[in-house]
Write a protein that holds these residues in place. Structure first.
Motif, mmCIF file in Angstrom:
data_model
loop_
_atom_site.group_PDB
_atom_site.id
_atom_site.type_symbol
_atom_site.label_atom_id
_atom_site.label_comp_id
_atom_site.label_asym_id
_atom_site.label_seq_id
_atom_site.Cartn_x
_atom_site.Cartn_y
_atom_site.Cartn_z
ATOM 1 N N TYR A 188 0.862 -1.087 0.074
ATOM 2 C CA TYR A 188 0.011 0.301 0.022
ATOM 3 C C TYR A 188 0.892 1.224 -0.128
ATOM 4 C CZ TYR A 188 -4.337 -2.389 0.779
ATOM 5 O OH TYR A 188 -5.692 -3.021 0.822
ATOM 6 N N GLY A 189 1.999 1.360 0.667
ATOM 7 C CA GLY A 189 2.780 2.180 0.941
ATOM 8 C C GLY A 189 3.208 3.032 -0.393
ATOM 9 N N ALA A 190 3.835 2.027 -1.293
ATOM 10 C CA ALA A 190 4.261 2.160 -2.706
ATOM 11 C C ALA A 190 3.227 2.534 -3.519
ATOM 12 C CB ALA A 190 5.133 0.958 -3.267
ATOM 13 N N ALA A 191 2.161 1.715 -3.422
ATOM 14 C CA ALA A 191 1.130 2.094 -4.540
ATOM 15 C C ALA A 191 0.528 3.628 -4.231
ATOM 16 C CB ALA A 191 0.058 1.162 -4.456
ATOM 17 N N ILE A 192 0.227 3.846 -2.764
ATOM 18 C CA ILE A 192 -0.486 5.329 -2.622
ATOM 19 C C ILE A 192 0.397 6.228 -2.934
ATOM 20 C CG2 ILE A 192 -0.897 6.706 -0.638
ATOM 21 C CD1 ILE A 192 -2.232 4.023 0.611
ATOM 22 N N MET A 216 2.311 6.431 -5.431
ATOM 23 C CA MET A 216 2.468 6.573 -6.876
ATOM 24 C C MET A 216 1.148 7.228 -7.174
ATOM 25 S SD MET A 216 3.479 3.534 -9.511
ATOM 26 C CE MET A 216 3.494 3.850 -11.378
ATOM 27 N N TYR A 217 0.097 6.613 -6.834
ATOM 28 C CA TYR A 217 -1.237 7.146 -7.526
ATOM 29 C C TYR A 217 -2.143 8.218 -6.597
ATOM 30 C CZ TYR A 217 -0.901 3.160 -10.750
ATOM 31 O OH TYR A 217 -0.356 2.261 -11.785
ATOM 32 N N GLN A 240 11.233 8.469 -11.034
ATOM 33 C CA GLN A 240 10.610 8.258 -9.519
ATOM 34 C C GLN A 240 9.556 7.295 -9.854
ATOM 35 O OE1 GLN A 240 9.427 11.550 -7.380
ATOM 36 N NE2 GLN A 240 9.496 10.287 -5.498
ATOM 37 N N VAL A 241 8.441 7.595 -10.684
ATOM 38 C CA VAL A 241 7.285 6.841 -10.789
ATOM 39 C C VAL A 241 7.765 5.501 -11.402
ATOM 40 C CG1 VAL A 241 4.988 6.523 -12.066
ATOM 41 C CG2 VAL A 241 5.937 8.794 -11.022
#
Length: 314
Positions: A250-254, A256-257, A268-269
């Motif tokens: 969740y940390g990485a996905a949040i 990013m989006y 970075q993305v």
């Protein structure tokens, strides 16, 4: 822009790691190792849970679903990254790009929802152990099927809402076709698409993540009331693995989006997506097996059976 005076784009060039040529060989080797570990680790977890009767419980049913998701999620993108290493001009047609993007989005969404279902399972097990029999086979199958079905519906809504026109730029600064990178190339108005991404992100990231956090608040309050140190340790051990996976994914996905894209550089993305798209599927079986006494016991038993059968054939 006058759409009649531009050349339509039907294929896209994926930059990948080509803007860092000094890292090319190292990156290929790393992705290959990660993918093989993903296949072996998650495949072994599915095998172990299926054949060991002691692991036929709701928690391991969800874990086998998570392993299958991770196996598919890694396969949806990493083989393409490896193949493109040998291509001077790694082009993808728009239909292939859209297909790969749709599959990856559906699998990632299903994982977000499945992690929330796993949190619910832990809440019931720790807060209401006397009622844990409620989490029987049909209920577990229903929760897993809901995760898969909802992910397909949300992904279909997002993909069908794409009405993009590409009329010049066709270079995607990414390893795979990724929706944010694709939208940046469109010469048509993308405000509706950006709104759809935000809405679906709320349902697939913020709400499940919020549910998971609330679940662990309830778990923590219940654990504090446990008087025996051994009981508290067992509760923390069974939940610690899941919480580690949730934090990483969740940390990485949040990041990013759910933050303004103007604040993120393309590189970075790109590398954040590698973190949750490649590393998380590899780490999940390691996290659960290394921190779980039941899984380690099942591994020792299967290794003993294998050694016994192998010795008989010598």
């Amino acid at each position: 822009m006058d759409m009649d005076n531009v050349t339509a784009v039907f294929q896209f060039l994926l930059i990948g790691i080509s803007n860092y040529p000094q890292w090319r060989d190292m990156f290929f080797t790393l992705v290959l190792i990660i993918y093989l570990d993903t296949l072996l680790g998650n495949g072994f977890m599915i095998f172990l849970i299926h054949f060991d009767p002691n692991l036929h419980t709701p928690m391991y049913f969800f874990l086998s679903n998570l392993s299958f998701l991770d196996l598919c999620y890694g396969t949806a993108s990493m083989p393409q990254v490896l193949v493109h290493y040998f291509s001077t001009h790694p082009y993808l047609s728009y239909p292939r790009c859209l297909t790969q993007m749709s599959v990856s989005l559906a699998l990632a969404t299903a994982e977000c929802l499945l992690l929330a279902a796993m949190a619910y399972d832990r809440v019931v097990a720790i807060n209401n152990p006397l009622h844990y029999s409620f989490m029987n086979g049909p209920v577990c199958v229903c929760l897993a099927a809901t995760s898969w079905g909802t992910s397909l519906v949300l992904t279909a809504m997002l993909i069908l809402s794409l009405r993009l026109h590409f009329c010049g730029a066709n270079v995607i600064n990414h390893f795979v076709c990724e929706i944010l990178s694709l939208i940046k190339l469109a010469c048509s108005d993308t405000s509706f698409n950006e709104l759809m991404i935000l809405i679906t992100s709320v349902f697939t990231l913020l709400l499940p993540f919020g549910f998971v956090l609330l679940s662990y608040v309830r778990i923590a309050m219940a654990v504090i009331k446990i008087h025996l140190a051994q009981g508290r340790l067992k509760a923390f051990t069974t939940c610690g693995s899941h919480l580690t996976v949730v934090t990483i994914f969740y940390g990485a996905a949040i990041s990013m989006y759910m933050k303004p894209q103007s604040n993120s550089s393309p590189d970075q993305v790109k590398f954040i997506s590698v973190f949750y798209g490649a590393l998380t599927p590899m780490l999940n079986p390691l996290i659960y097996s290394l921190r779980n006494k039941d899984v380690k016991g099942a591994i020792r038993k299967e290794c003993f059976i294998f050694a016994f059968c192998f010795s008989k054939h010598l």
